[in-house]
Each structure stands twice: as C-alpha cells, then as structure tokens.
Design a protein around this motif. Sequence first.
Motif, short mmCIF file in Angstrom:
data_model
loop_
_atom_site.label_atom_id
_atom_site.label_comp_id
_atom_site.label_asym_id
_atom_site.label_seq_id
_atom_site.Cartn_x
_atom_site.Cartn_y
_atom_site.Cartn_z
N ARG A 134 0.83 -1.21 0.00
CA ARG A 134 0.00 0.00 0.00
C ARG A 134 0.87 1.26 0.00
N ALA A 135 1.92 1.27 0.84
CA ALA A 135 2.79 2.44 0.91
C ALA A 135 3.57 2.64 -0.38
N ALA A 136 4.07 1.55 -0.96
CA ALA A 136 4.86 1.65 -2.19
C ALA A 136 4.01 2.15 -3.36
N ALA A 137 2.76 1.71 -3.40
CA ALA A 137 1.87 2.13 -4.49
C ALA A 137 1.27 3.51 -4.25
N GLY A 138 1.33 3.98 -2.99
CA GLY A 138 0.77 5.29 -2.67
C GLY A 138 -0.74 5.33 -2.76
N SER A 140 -4.71 4.20 -0.89
CA SER A 140 -5.37 4.07 0.41
C SER A 140 -5.66 2.60 0.70
N THR A 141 -5.91 2.33 1.96
CA THR A 141 -6.29 0.98 2.37
C THR A 141 -7.60 0.57 1.71
N GLU A 142 -8.50 1.55 1.54
CA GLU A 142 -9.80 1.25 0.92
C GLU A 142 -9.63 0.83 -0.54
N LEU A 143 -8.78 1.56 -1.27
CA LEU A 143 -8.57 1.21 -2.68
C LEU A 143 -7.92 -0.15 -2.80
N LEU A 152 -7.94 -8.04 -8.76
CA LEU A 152 -6.93 -7.36 -9.57
C LEU A 152 -5.55 -7.44 -8.91
N VAL A 153 -5.51 -7.40 -7.60
CA VAL A 153 -4.28 -7.57 -6.84
C VAL A 153 -4.43 -8.83 -6.00
N VAL A 154 -3.48 -9.73 -6.17
CA VAL A 154 -3.56 -11.04 -5.49
C VAL A 154 -2.23 -11.34 -4.84
N ALA A 155 -2.27 -11.78 -3.59
CA ALA A 155 -1.04 -12.17 -2.88
C ALA A 155 -0.55 -13.51 -3.41
N ARG A 156 0.78 -13.65 -3.43
CA ARG A 156 1.40 -14.93 -3.76
C ARG A 156 1.89 -15.52 -2.45
N GLY A 157 1.14 -16.45 -1.91
CA GLY A 157 1.45 -16.95 -0.58
C GLY A 157 1.10 -15.88 0.44
N ARG A 169 -0.73 1.00 -8.78
CA ARG A 169 -0.45 2.36 -9.23
C ARG A 169 -1.27 2.71 -10.47
N LEU A 170 -1.39 1.76 -11.38
CA LEU A 170 -2.18 2.01 -12.59
C LEU A 170 -3.66 2.20 -12.23
N ALA A 171 -4.15 1.40 -11.29
CA ALA A 171 -5.54 1.56 -10.86
C ALA A 171 -5.76 2.95 -10.28
N ALA A 172 -4.77 3.44 -9.52
CA ALA A 172 -4.86 4.79 -8.96
C ALA A 172 -4.85 5.84 -10.08
#
Length: 231
Positions: A134-138, A140-143, A152-157, A169-172
Amino acid sequence: MAKPEPSVEGPAEGRGIGEVLQLLQAEFADVTISKIRFLEAEGLVTPARTASGYRKFSAADVERLRYVLTAQRDQYLPLKVIKEHLGAIDRGLRPAAGGPPVAPSSLPEPPGLPVADDFGAAGIDLKLTREELRAAAGISTELLGELEGHGLVVARGNHYDGDAIVIARLAADFAPYGIEPRHLRPFRTAADREAGLIEQVTGPRRTEQTEELAALAVRLHAALVRSRLPR
C-alpha cells in the motif's frame, strides 16, 4: 582477542574471518572476531563453511555485516529490529536512511509494445507485506481492499510481488477519470483468458515460448484497443 581463523584461498572461495575483521576494522574500530561470531550466532549473517569448518564470507556477507554495524553505531537499533530490516532487504526492499527498508521508488514497466524479455521469469522480484504494498503504491487501504476484492491484486502466498505495485499504481491513475476497480474487471478477465490460452500451448511450466507468447498477446491487445478508438 581470539586468534583469527585462517583465510580461505582464492576470491571465489570467499574470505576468512580474519580478513573480514581487517576489512571492517577500517570503519568500525571496536569490531572483534567475537562480535562477528555473535552476529552469526544471532542469524544476522550466515557464511558458508569449508569441509574443515572454517567460515567463508562472501562479498554479500561482508556488506551485510557492514549494514548491521552501521545500524548499531549510527541509529542505535537493537538486533531484533536490524534483523527485521535485513529480512525486508532479502525480500527485495531497499535500505532507507533512518527508517525501515522500503520498496523501490521506480519499477521496470514493459514498454507499449513489449518483447519476450519483458516477461522474463525473474520479473519484479519483491516480497511485500500488505502495508508495504500500500505504501509503495501510494494508495489508500480502501482502494487496495477494492482491488483485492475484484481480483486485480492477489497475494502470492503471504506476500505481494512487484507486479502488484504496478497494478495498484495504474488503478490509482485510472481513478481521476472516474474509473473504479469494479470497472477494471474486464482487464483481469482478459488477462486470465490470455494466460490460460498460453498455458494450453506451452503447458504449466514457464519457458521461453511462454514469454514470447505473452509478449505477442499484449501487443495484440494494444493493437485491438487502438483499432477501436475513434479516428
């Protein structure tokens, strides 16, 4: 002071603990062999060993020791915190002056018309926690929650990789145009279908052919979008 262990011959074999001590003492006058051994025992550095049991410190090991000693001397950080920082660096984050490591400020992004090399297996080799992402992409927690909710964003493990930063970032960047994560689901669906088609051809294992087909798929997608825009 304890007697230094013999140096390992040859640069490819690494340095003995005595050589490492001499290197570090130029910058850290109070470092000792006992200190280096203690840091090893605490798991902050893990040099290789010869068949006879002598330590072999690589260049990366020496830099790791230098990072630990600098953090202790200049920032007065406890070993527990330093170990956490080293763990973050091992996950691809970069050191930051006066604070915990952070994700790189700039990441490689494929050009408008990518080639196979842009889909190399190495990719953007990061392992981020949710808050680091979240911090690297700049964003919000909500987004971030919306992006995860729409797949659209999925954790790997237990972590997120560098591609997750790019997607976030692109979504923002879409947001100022009134385009929300729910509107981006067709992109995910198209990507799933394209990846599935490629896997049908190449099989589940990643190969050079996989990367070539991925580049062709994105080039075709870009051309199709461009062909449907108003002239």
